[in-house]
Design a protein around this motif. Structure first.
Motif, mmCIF file in Angstrom:
data_model
loop_
_atom_site.group_PDB
_atom_site.id
_atom_site.type_symbol
_atom_site.label_atom_id
_atom_site.label_comp_id
_atom_site.label_asym_id
_atom_site.label_seq_id
_atom_site.Cartn_x
_atom_site.Cartn_y
_atom_site.Cartn_z
ATOM 1 N N SER A 1 44.115 -34.779 53.835
ATOM 2 C CA SER A 1 44.198 -34.300 52.449
ATOM 3 C C SER A 1 43.211 -35.057 51.556
ATOM 4 N N HIS A 2 43.075 -36.371 51.789
ATOM 5 C CA HIS A 2 42.111 -37.166 51.020
ATOM 6 C C HIS A 2 40.680 -36.711 51.315
ATOM 7 N N MET A 3 40.383 -36.487 52.581
ATOM 8 C CA MET A 3 39.034 -36.064 52.968
ATOM 9 C C MET A 3 38.696 -34.694 52.378
ATOM 10 N N TYR A 4 39.689 -33.813 52.318
ATOM 11 C CA TYR A 4 39.459 -32.491 51.724
ATOM 12 C C TYR A 4 39.173 -32.609 50.234
ATOM 13 N N GLU A 5 39.891 -33.498 49.575
ATOM 14 C CA GLU A 5 39.656 -33.710 48.145
ATOM 15 C C GLU A 5 38.243 -34.225 47.881
ATOM 16 N N GLN A 6 37.718 -35.035 48.806
ATOM 17 C CA GLN A 6 36.369 -35.580 48.659
ATOM 18 C C GLN A 6 35.312 -34.486 48.797
ATOM 19 N N GLY A 7 35.632 -33.470 49.616
ATOM 20 C CA GLY A 7 34.705 -32.355 49.801
ATOM 21 C C GLY A 7 33.501 -32.728 50.645
ATOM 22 N N GLY A 8 32.556 -31.809 50.739
ATOM 23 C CA GLY A 8 31.295 -32.037 51.433
ATOM 24 C C GLY A 8 31.441 -32.527 52.855
ATOM 25 N N GLU A 9 30.724 -33.608 53.176
ATOM 26 C CA GLU A 9 30.724 -34.150 54.538
ATOM 27 C C GLU A 9 32.104 -34.647 54.952
ATOM 28 N N GLN A 10 32.841 -35.184 54.002
ATOM 29 C CA GLN A 10 34.201 -35.661 54.311
ATOM 30 C C GLN A 10 35.079 -34.508 54.786
ATOM 31 N N ARG A 11 34.978 -33.391 54.103
ATOM 32 C CA ARG A 11 35.758 -32.208 54.490
ATOM 33 C C ARG A 11 35.337 -31.737 55.876
ATOM 34 N N ASP A 12 34.033 -31.708 56.133
ATOM 35 C CA ASP A 12 33.529 -31.296 57.446
ATOM 36 C C ASP A 12 34.023 -32.230 58.547
ATOM 37 N N GLU A 13 34.054 -33.533 58.253
ATOM 38 C CA GLU A 13 34.540 -34.502 59.226
ATOM 39 C C GLU A 13 36.024 -34.294 59.520
ATOM 40 N N ALA A 14 36.808 -33.978 58.508
ATOM 41 C CA ALA A 14 38.236 -33.712 58.708
ATOM 42 C C ALA A 14 38.430 -32.526 59.642
ATOM 43 N N VAL A 15 37.667 -31.472 59.409
ATOM 44 C CA VAL A 15 37.759 -30.290 60.275
ATOM 45 C C VAL A 15 37.352 -30.655 61.699
ATOM 46 N N ALA A 16 36.265 -31.425 61.845
ATOM 47 C CA ALA A 16 35.791 -31.823 63.175
ATOM 48 C C ALA A 16 36.844 -32.653 63.914
ATOM 49 N N GLU A 17 37.510 -33.554 63.204
ATOM 50 C CA GLU A 17 38.570 -34.358 63.824
ATOM 51 C C GLU A 17 39.703 -33.475 64.331
ATOM 52 N N LEU A 18 40.114 -32.537 63.513
ATOM 53 C CA LEU A 18 41.213 -31.658 63.918
ATOM 54 C C LEU A 18 40.828 -30.784 65.094
ATOM 55 N N VAL A 19 39.597 -30.333 65.123
ATOM 56 C CA VAL A 19 39.121 -29.541 66.262
ATOM 57 C C VAL A 19 39.135 -30.398 67.534
ATOM 58 N N ARG A 20 38.694 -31.661 67.431
ATOM 59 C CA ARG A 20 38.715 -32.559 68.600
ATOM 60 C C ARG A 20 40.139 -32.770 69.106
ATOM 61 N N ILE A 21 41.070 -32.976 68.190
ATOM 62 C CA ILE A 21 42.470 -33.154 68.599
ATOM 63 C C ILE A 21 42.982 -31.884 69.294
ATOM 64 N N PHE A 22 42.656 -30.747 68.731
ATOM 65 C CA PHE A 22 43.068 -29.469 69.325
ATOM 66 C C PHE A 22 42.495 -29.326 70.730
ATOM 67 N N GLU A 23 41.205 -29.644 70.877
ATOM 68 C CA GLU A 23 40.564 -29.534 72.197
ATOM 69 C C GLU A 23 41.204 -30.497 73.197
ATOM 70 N N LEU A 24 41.446 -31.721 72.775
ATOM 71 C CA LEU A 24 42.081 -32.683 73.672
ATOM 72 C C LEU A 24 43.469 -32.224 74.105
ATOM 73 N N SER A 25 44.227 -31.673 73.180
ATOM 74 C CA SER A 25 45.581 -31.242 73.517
ATOM 75 C C SER A 25 45.574 -30.037 74.446
ATOM 76 N N ASN A 26 44.528 -29.247 74.404
ATOM 77 C CA ASN A 26 44.456 -28.067 75.278
ATOM 78 C C ASN A 26 43.787 -28.361 76.606
ATOM 79 N N ASN A 27 43.227 -29.559 76.782
ATOM 80 C CA ASN A 27 42.586 -29.921 78.037
ATOM 81 C C ASN A 27 43.475 -30.764 78.934
ATOM 82 N N ARG A 28 44.753 -30.867 78.574
ATOM 83 C CA ARG A 28 45.677 -31.647 79.412
ATOM 84 C C ARG A 28 45.915 -30.916 80.711
#
Length: 92
Positions: free
Chosen positions: A64-91
């Motif tokens: 939520s903080h990263m989204y409020e910052q916008g720009g690169e911070q928002r992109d990084e938040a999305v990238a982190e969530l995508v990585r977590i999603f990928e890791l959870s689906n590669n078990r």
């Protein structure tokens, strides 16, 4: 970390720790394999529950903080969530 989530996550880790000790004893005692597997599956479910708490905390705080910052911070938040999603689906 949100205090309530921290408390619940720590409680969950103590449960997992006890379950792992139980598996160790069962292996040492050469207990019935299906019983050991059953407890091992319970540990996996407990870990999934812990992960859910940690993701919830991350979403409510860091993301939520990263989204409020916008720009690169928002992109990084999305990238982190995508990585977590990928890791959870590669078990396996």
């Amino acid at each position: 970390m949100i205090e309530d989530i921290k408390k619940r996550a720590l409680h969950r880790t103590k449960i997992i720790e006890g379950q792992l000790r139980g598996i160790e004893k069962m292996i040492e005692n050469e207990d019935y394999c299906v019983d050991i597997i059953t407890l091992s599956l319970a540990v996996q479910k407990s870990l999934a529950s812990l992960n859910k708490l940690l993701v919830e905390n991350h979403l409510r705080t860091h993301v939520s903080h990263m989204y409020e910052q916008g720009g690169e911070q928002r992109d990084e938040a999305v990238a982190e969530l995508v990585r977590i999603f990928e890791l959870s689906n590669n078990r396996s």
